[in-house]
Design an enzyme around this catalytic site. Structure first.
Site, PDB file in Angstrom:
ATOM      1  N   CYS A   1       0.732  -1.131   0.276  1.00 24.20           N
ATOM      2  CA  CYS A   1       0.071  -0.123  -0.006  1.00 24.20           C
ATOM      3  C   CYS A   1       0.925   1.406   0.217  1.00 24.20           C
ATOM      4  O   CYS A   1       0.823   1.964  -1.122  1.00 24.20           O
ATOM      5  CB  CYS A   1      -1.062  -0.231   1.057  1.00 24.20           C
ATOM      6  SG  CYS A   1      -2.171  -1.236   1.047  1.00 24.20           S
ATOM      7  N   ILE A   2       1.563   1.525   1.090  1.00 28.26           N
ATOM      8  CA  ILE A   2       2.208   3.033   1.215  1.00 28.26           C
ATOM      9  C   ILE A   2       3.126   3.176   0.307  1.00 28.26           C
ATOM     10  O   ILE A   2       3.327   4.271  -0.276  1.00 28.26           O
ATOM     11  CB  ILE A   2       2.655   2.990   2.801  1.00 28.26           C
ATOM     12  CG1 ILE A   2       1.737   2.558   3.731  1.00 28.26           C
ATOM     13  CG2 ILE A   2       3.028   4.286   2.922  1.00 28.26           C
ATOM     14  CD1 ILE A   2       0.370   3.202   3.949  1.00 28.26           C
TER      15      ILE A   2
END
Ligand SMILES: NC(=O)c1ccc[n+]([C@@H]2O[C@H](COP(=O)([O-])OP(=O)(O)OC[C@H]3O[C@@H](n4cnc5c(N)ncnc54)[C@H](O)[C@@H]3O)[C@@H](O)[C@H]2O)c1
Length: 430
Positions: free
Chosen positions: A269-270
């Site tokens: 994700c990040i």
């Protein structure tokens, strides 16, 4: 009506993509009494599910086995069965291409499969993280090409997944779910669906808002981690303990939220999602400067960790070339087995390139292979008894005995403040 079938738990739910997001969701729906079919291109995952075996740590073995035994969850690679579903929830990967452009090919493949069997009344929901506009600009035209109209003949919504693997406090069931449909009927149906299994549902006015919510959340994290990583580098230069600074700052009861420095971003994700946003912003002639800057700072962290190893070895007059360096923890975060985008991979590569002899211990990751380096995890006891020149704590898994590590290993670079409270000249913090 699909919404009635949802409300009385008669709706048949299909989940496409049975990974970290899809399997917990499928299990929740099955636990709530729905009949759920999981669809995945990976036959081994389908076989594991049908045998009642969980391969995702957040899905307890007993819960999965129970819903499979009760006939409420099964899995298949046969996409033609999508036509039997009232609801189709798409949870496939959304990676970046090497050029850092969004790779929507998994979404496109999943939607192509859904188009073949699309029927009136079906509710299609996209959960994969993606840039604002994907549902309306990519998914909707593909489905409408069949001659059916969204929000009238079939329903279409976007609902971002917010699950945090390994977090026992906030789970699929308890994390509020944001839902945005292409029209009011779609929003209502998708909200009814999630209300059946999730404590709080937050409807928003469009799919674009729902898509943007997820990217705001993850960009917020990426930028704040970038800021605190830069503060860590700054503190090191000024001989200030950044960890002590954060611990004291977070006693402020308002206006401050702690973020922690580390060896670099990891996970699905990040490190990825903010670039979906900056790519889309660029299409509108907008330069997302915070995202790019945070990307630069965060992606330089593995190099900085290696610099700290050089500092540690230098303190005992040793070169990095030929030194035996052991990594404790290589998964991208604590107590998970996920190696996607793990900064440990870059750290290993940078160390090997400088001539270090690298080994690792991670009870969650038995073997790793990256850019030609293949290694097997050394048992914890064996690692603590070995004669390494330096160790790097990359991931602060709870199973490690940090007191023993600090006592046995001659030099340690601690990228997570795992040795908090143990003060020795042999410990080099980030
Ligand atoms: N992992 C997380 O912590 C997390 C959290 C929130 C959101 N997300 C987002 O959720 C989405 C899924 O992530 P994930 O971590 O579950 O990925 P994953 O790789 O764990 O699982 C994806 C699954 O989809 C399957 N798949 C791929 N193409 C397919 C196809 N055409 N048809 C059927 N199955 C297919 C894969 O075999 C795999 O099992 C991504 O967009 C991700 O950004 C992930």
């Amino acid at each position: 009506m699909t919404i009635d079938r949802i409300r009385n738990r008669q709706a048949r739910i299909g989940i496409i993509g049975l990974g970290y997001v899809g399997l917990p969701l499928a299990t929740e729906f099955a636990k709530a009494g729905f009949e759920v079919t999981g669809f995945d291109v990976d036959d081994s995952k389908c076989s594991a599910i049908n045998a009642g075996k969980s391969y995702i740590p957040d899905v307890p073995q007993s819960e999965l086995a129970e819903v499979v035994r009760a006939g409420r969850l099964k899995a298949t690679t046969d996409m033609s069965q999508l036509g039997n579903m009232d609801v189709i929830d798409i949870c496939v990967p959304t990676p970046l291409r090497k050029t850092k452009d969004p790779d929507l090919s998994y979404i496109v493949k999943a939607v192509e499969a859904a188009v073949v069997t699309l029927k009136k009344g079906q509710l299609i929901i996209l959960e994969s993280t993606t840039y604002p506009g994907t549902t309306e600009e990519v998914v909707q035209p593909m489905l409408e090409a069949k001659g059916l109209k969204a929000d009238v003949d079939f329903l279409l919504a976007f609902s971002p997944e917010r699950v945090d693997p390994g977090n026992a406090q906030h789970t699929t069931k308890t994390i509020p779910k944001v839902v945005g449909g292409v029209g009011p009927v779609s929003t209502e149906a998708a909200s009814a669906l999630y209300s059946a299994v999730i404590a709080t549902v937050v409807p928003v006015r469009s799919t674009r808002v729902a898509e943007m919510v997820k990217l705001l959340e993850n960009t917020f994290r990426a930028v704040n981690i970038g800021l605190v990583n830069e503060i860590a580098l700054m503190c090191n230069r000024m001989d200030i303990d950044v960890w002590e600074v954060i611990d004291a700052a977070k006693t402020k009861p308002f206006g401050f939220m702690p973020f922690y420095p580390g060896p670099g971003l990891g996970g699905h994700c990040i490190p990825i999602d903010p670039f979906y946003l900056s790519w889309k912003a660029k299409q509108s002639g907008f330069e997302a400067r915070f995202i790019e800057l945070a990307g630069h700072v965060n992606s330089a962290m593995p190099e900085y960790v290696v610099q700290r190893v050089v500092d540690a070895l230098n303190s005992v007059k040793k070169p990095i070339n030929g030194s035996r360096i052991h990594l404790f923890g290589i998964a991208y975060k604590r107590d998970v087995n996920d190696m996607r985008e793990s900064p440990a991979l870059d750290i290993i590569e940078l160390l090997v390139r400088r001539g270090a002899v690298v080994t690792f211990t991670d009870p969650y990751v038995p073997t790793m292979s990256h850019n030609g380096h293949a290694l097997a995890s050394v048992a914890i006891d064996e690692a603590l008894a070995a004669k390494y020149d330096c160790a790097v704590i990359c991931t602060d898994h709870k199973v490690f005995d940090y007191e023993r590590m600090a006592a046995n290993v001659p030099l340690i670079v601690d990228t997570r403040n795992a040795l908090k409270g143990i003060d020795r000249p042999s410990i080099f913090k980030l």
